[in-house]
Enzyme design. Sequence first.
Site, PDB file in Angstrom:
ATOM      1  N   SER A   6       0.868  -1.173   0.000  1.00 38.81           N
ATOM      2  CA  SER A   6       0.000   0.000   0.000  1.00 38.81           C
ATOM      3  C   SER A   6       0.905   1.222   0.000  1.00 38.81           C
ATOM      4  CB  SER A   6      -0.892  -0.014   1.247  1.00 38.81           C
ATOM      5  OG  SER A   6      -1.453   1.265   1.418  1.00 38.81           O
ATOM      6  N   HIS A  31      -1.818  -1.638  -3.752  1.00 41.10           N
ATOM      7  CA  HIS A  31      -3.052  -1.364  -3.025  1.00 41.10           C
ATOM      8  C   HIS A  31      -3.163   0.151  -2.850  1.00 41.10           C
ATOM      9  CE1 HIS A  31      -6.126  -2.512   0.007  1.00 41.10           C
ATOM     10  NE2 HIS A  31      -5.727  -1.433   0.651  1.00 41.10           N
ATOM     11  N   ASP A  33      -5.125   3.162  -1.209  1.00 44.56           N
ATOM     12  CA  ASP A  33      -6.071   3.510  -0.144  1.00 44.56           C
ATOM     13  C   ASP A  33      -6.691   4.868  -0.425  1.00 44.56           C
ATOM     14  OD1 ASP A  33      -6.076   1.331   1.748  1.00 44.56           O
ATOM     15  OD2 ASP A  33      -3.963   1.795   2.092  1.00 44.56           O
ATOM     16  N   MET A  35      -9.335   7.592   0.359  1.00 49.46           N
ATOM     17  CA  MET A  35     -10.166   8.028   1.496  1.00 49.46           C
ATOM     18  C   MET A  35     -10.697   9.429   1.226  1.00 49.46           C
ATOM     19  SD  MET A  35      -7.787   6.772   4.655  1.00 49.46           S
ATOM     20  CE  MET A  35      -6.717   5.320   4.527  1.00 49.46           C
ATOM     21  N   HIS A  64      -8.911   0.495  -3.091  1.00 51.84           N
ATOM     22  CA  HIS A  64      -9.653   0.251  -1.848  1.00 51.84           C
ATOM     23  C   HIS A  64     -10.436   1.528  -1.570  1.00 51.84           C
ATOM     24  CE1 HIS A  64      -9.496  -0.626   2.772  1.00 51.84           C
ATOM     25  NE2 HIS A  64     -10.719  -0.572   2.286  1.00 51.84           N
ATOM     26  N   MET A  66     -12.501   3.759   0.257  1.00 46.93           N
ATOM     27  CA  MET A  66     -13.067   4.136   1.557  1.00 46.93           C
ATOM     28  C   MET A  66     -13.739   5.486   1.366  1.00 46.93           C
ATOM     29  SD  MET A  66      -9.853   2.847   3.838  1.00 46.93           S
ATOM     30  CE  MET A  66      -8.740   2.860   2.444  1.00 46.93           C
ATOM     31  N   MET A 135     -10.551  -6.634   6.524  1.00 50.88           N
ATOM     32  CA  MET A 135      -9.856  -5.557   7.244  1.00 50.88           C
ATOM     33  C   MET A 135      -9.449  -6.072   8.619  1.00 50.88           C
ATOM     34  SD  MET A 135      -9.584  -3.055   5.243  1.00 50.88           S
ATOM     35  CE  MET A 135      -8.706  -2.023   6.431  1.00 50.88           C
ATOM     36  N   ASP A 173      -5.821  -6.876   5.153  1.00 52.97           N
ATOM     37  CA  ASP A 173      -5.328  -5.493   5.134  1.00 52.97           C
ATOM     38  C   ASP A 173      -5.355  -4.869   6.528  1.00 52.97           C
ATOM     39  OD1 ASP A 173      -4.650  -2.927   4.390  1.00 52.97           O
ATOM     40  OD2 ASP A 173      -6.597  -2.467   3.464  1.00 52.97           O
TER      41      ASP A 173
HETATM   42  C1  DX5 Z   1      -6.345   1.389   6.382  1.00 53.57           C
HETATM   43  C2  DX5 Z   1      -5.905   0.988   5.001  1.00 53.57           C
HETATM   44  C3  DX5 Z   1      -4.749   0.029   4.983  1.00 53.57           C
HETATM   45  C4  DX5 Z   1      -3.506   0.629   5.567  1.00 53.57           C
HETATM   46  C5  DX5 Z   1      -2.516  -0.438   5.896  1.00 53.57           C
HETATM   47  O1  DX5 Z   1      -7.432   2.207   6.264  1.00 53.57           O
HETATM   48  O2  DX5 Z   1      -6.970   0.369   4.324  1.00 53.57           O
HETATM   49  O3  DX5 Z   1      -4.522  -0.417   3.648  1.00 53.57           O
HETATM   50  O4  DX5 Z   1      -2.914   1.552   4.691  1.00 53.57           O
HETATM   51  O5  DX5 Z   1      -1.477   0.147   6.632  1.00 53.57           O
HETATM   52  P1  DX5 Z   1      -0.557  -0.719   7.597  1.00 53.57           P
HETATM   53  O6  DX5 Z   1       0.016  -1.833   6.780  1.00 53.57           O
HETATM   54  O7  DX5 Z   1       0.454   0.269   8.069  1.00 53.57           O
HETATM   55  O8  DX5 Z   1      -1.446  -1.199   8.696  1.00 53.57           O
HETATM   56 ZN    ZN Z   2      -6.474  -0.593   2.411  1.00 54.85          ZN
END
Ligand code: DX5
Ligand code: ZN
Length: 213
Positions: A6, A31, A33, A35, A64, A66, A135, A173
């Site tokens: 990620s 990946h 993320d 948001m 992903h 969010m 998750m 994840d």
């Molecule tokens: C959290 C994300 C994850 C996150 C993982 O909201 O969906 O993908 O970036 O980060 P680590 O590996 O640091 O937990």
């Molecule tokens: Zn993620």
Amino acid sequence: MNVSPSIISSKLEFLHDQISRSVRAGACSFHLDIMDGNFVPNLTMGPDFISAVRRSTDLELDAHMMIVNPEKYWKVFSKSGCDLFYFHYETPFNFKKVREEITDENKKIGIVINPDTPPERITDLLPEIHKVLVMSVYPGFSGQKFIPKSLEKIRFLRKYIDDNRLSCKIEVDGGIDDITGAEVKKSGADIIVSASYIYGGVIEERIEKLRNL
Ligand code: DX5
Ligand code: ZN
């Protein structure tokens, strides 16, 4: 073990270099993320950033999402070059419709479940999706601690997928490092996502360690 970095935790001023090093170290996909400050209390990347990632690698890019209203925005991320779209089970959307549209574009669909969502809720979707994302932290931030009860959910999904001979892959994840990653592997996951563990150290060493779990 298949490893999907990620890049949220990579050194973004060296994005292209960080991606190339991850590819050379054997990443299977990336990946992303995404948001929106609404679905989760954090803001990250948008379509132009993702286009820049696309120009740096040919590997699969997993969005992903969010975000509120993923049904509207997945198309924007598709144009930016994403290959697979993770829809949160917890957010309202028309599964049948988006699945059809995504398939028509020759792209892939995945479902993601939050730590409090029982995996039993999504078993009827498993035959229709490419990947399920479990998750193992509450979404919103990288660098959180792995939630151990996720292991039961992985075991449940592994058994269900095997018993029913489905091709859906299990990805996990949140909070993955060499210790939690080994437990996740033992529980039956196919792919692990990692942000802070990989990019908080020497990328090649960290990816190698996770691949060899
Ligand atoms: C959290 C994300 C994850 C996150 C993982 O909201 O969906 O993908 O970036 O980060 P680590 O590996 O640091 O937990
Ligand atoms: Zn993620």
